[in-house]
Scaffold this active site. Structure first.
Site, PDB file in Angstrom:
ATOM      1  N   CYS A   2      -8.385  -1.455   4.229  1.00 55.21           N
ATOM      2  CA  CYS A   2      -7.425  -1.937   3.240  1.00 55.21           C
ATOM      3  C   CYS A   2      -6.275  -2.694   3.882  1.00 55.21           C
ATOM      4  O   CYS A   2      -5.815  -3.692   3.346  1.00 55.21           O
ATOM      5  CB  CYS A   2      -6.882  -0.787   2.431  1.00 55.21           C
ATOM      6  SG  CYS A   2      -8.156   0.021   1.482  1.00 55.21           S
TER       7      CYS A   2
ATOM      8  N   GLU B 147       0.815  -1.214   0.000  1.00 55.34           N
ATOM      9  CA  GLU B 147       0.000   0.000   0.000  1.00 55.34           C
ATOM     10  C   GLU B 147       0.849   1.264   0.000  1.00 55.34           C
ATOM     11  O   GLU B 147       1.945   1.298   0.542  1.00 55.34           O
ATOM     12  CB  GLU B 147      -0.971   0.062   1.183  1.00 55.34           C
ATOM     13  CG  GLU B 147      -0.686  -0.862   2.333  1.00 55.34           C
ATOM     14  CD  GLU B 147      -1.641  -0.684   3.487  1.00 55.34           C
ATOM     15  OE1 GLU B 147      -2.630  -1.414   3.527  1.00 55.34           O
ATOM     16  OE2 GLU B 147      -1.381   0.177   4.353  1.00 55.34           O
TER      17      GLU B 147
ATOM     18  N   CYS C 185       7.321  -7.034   6.885  1.00 57.65           N
ATOM     19  CA  CYS C 185       8.482  -6.439   7.557  1.00 57.65           C
ATOM     20  C   CYS C 185       9.008  -7.420   8.590  1.00 57.65           C
ATOM     21  O   CYS C 185       8.236  -8.019   9.335  1.00 57.65           O
ATOM     22  CB  CYS C 185       8.065  -5.143   8.253  1.00 57.65           C
ATOM     23  SG  CYS C 185       9.437  -4.260   9.011  1.00 57.65           S
TER      24      CYS C 185
END
Ligand code: SAH
Length: 351
Positions: free
Chosen positions: A332, A86, A107
């Protein structure tokens, strides 16, 4: 040989030019139209002799979520491997526009409070994939007569875990023949990797850096940020001293405000003492609750203001992060997490 040439790959474009014999002027024009004026693809490529041989976008825009509350939009992009990332457009009331970009899918830092860290995936984005977020967001914004003013590496990922591609992207963003974006309007935010912070400052002294500090108590910081064990607070402070020497501009200190964990008056006093003598700008961040960390609670407004007041009275430049897009963050972000887990699981089964 008919593989596609990247817009940012001058060697590949030179090969194309040698093969198809077109003028260097055509390349300059294509790049200027796209990367400086953010023209639509068809318009930019109309007069380019090798349009069909160029790869303009390594990312596919998968979905755009526009906030109904304010000027934030979240852009979900799909990589060629099918993973979602994103970028966030922040249209600030003053008319300035900030773009927040991702440097990784997932991550490895796995911070307690961070949705990306809970994804269970960590893959580096290529510099082209980082740059395409800027290009596609720029193309969307130009239709609204807006321009990207600030670019912040505060999206998914730890930029310094993808250092080579980060630097390639910074080179392209600031290059006069490519995006020609001011380095002073770029900010790289890190969980705190001292050597990389110094390398980045040496190579890009004008690029701003932000350190996600969140606590100046070693044990508390380790609880929130597992990497704090590898890079203890003394090392980080030494890195800040070095940055101040190299950069002659304040380093941003990000401080996520968590009830009962790091928001007491004593914490403020400890922050003041820890930052003493450093050229910094403190940005207090309201916590954005995530499903995976139900035990964490954001500091309330009056406590936050009291904390900010103590820092300000001690002479620290202190701001409170405005928060945009509260309605689109969850929607999202959760989609990204779900889809990427499924894709990563399927990929590991295939191997
Ligand atoms: N890995 C980098 C950049 C990405 S995170 C870093 O750690 O700085 C960008 C900022 O958002 C960081 O300061 C991070 O601590 C903060 N952040 C992450 N999750 C958050 C949440 N749930 N609420 C508020 N801020 C968050």
């Amino acid at each position: 040989m008919s593989s596609l040439a990247s817009l940012y790959d001058s060697t590949a474009i030179e090969h194309l030019r040698a093969e198809l014999r077109f003028e260097p002027r055509c390349v300059r024009q294509l790049r200027n139209r796209l990367l400086k004026h953010f023209a639509a693809d068809t318009e930019a490529i109309a007069e380019f002799p090798a349009g069909a041989r160029m790869l303009l976008h390594p990312l596919e825009l998968y979905r755009q979520c526009d906030s109904e509350l304010d000027g934030a939009s979240k852009l979900l992009f799909r990589t060629q491997a099918g993973m979602l990332i994103e970028s966030v457009i922040l249209r600030i009331a003053t008319g300035r526009t900030t773009l927040c970009v991702s440097s990784q899918v997932g991550c490895a830092a796995a911070c307690e409070f961070c949705a990306t860290g809970k994804m269970g995936v960590a893959q580096n984005l290529s510099s082209d994939q980082i740059l395409d977020q800027v290009l596609q967001a720029g193309q969307l914004l130009v239709r609204e007569q807006r321009k990207i003013r600030n670019i912040v590496f505060m999206g998914m990922g730890e930029p310094f875990h993808n250092e080579d591609n980060l630097y390639r992207a910074l080179d392209a963003l600031t290059a006069p023949e490519l995006f020609h974006h001011s380095p002073a309007k770029i900010l790289v935010s890190t969980v705190g990797i001292p050597d990389a912070m110094i390398r980045c400052a040496q190579r890009f002294p004008e690029v701003n850096q932000a350190l996600s500090l969140h606590s100046v108590r070693q044990a508390a910081r380790e609880q929130l940020i597992p990497l704090a064990k590898r890079f203890p607070l003394e090392q980080l402070r030494r890195a800040l001293v070095a940055l101040n020497r190299i950069q002659q501009k304040p380093v941003m200190i990000e401080y996520l405000m968590l009830a009962g964990l790091n928001d007491a008056d004593e914490d403020a006093q400890a922050v003041i003492a820890w930052l003493h003598g450093l050229n910094v700008h403190v940005n207090l961040i309201p916590y954005n609750p995530i499903e995976d960390a139900p035990q964490l609670i954001g500091t309330n407004r009056s406590r936050r203001d009291a904390f900010a007041g103590l820092l300000k009275r001690a002479g620290l430049i202190t701001t409170i992060r405005y928060s945009l897009g509260a309605d689109i963050a969850a929607a999202c972000g959760q989609l990204v997490k779900k889809e990427n887990r499924a894709i990563a699981a399927a990929a590991s089964k295939d191997q």
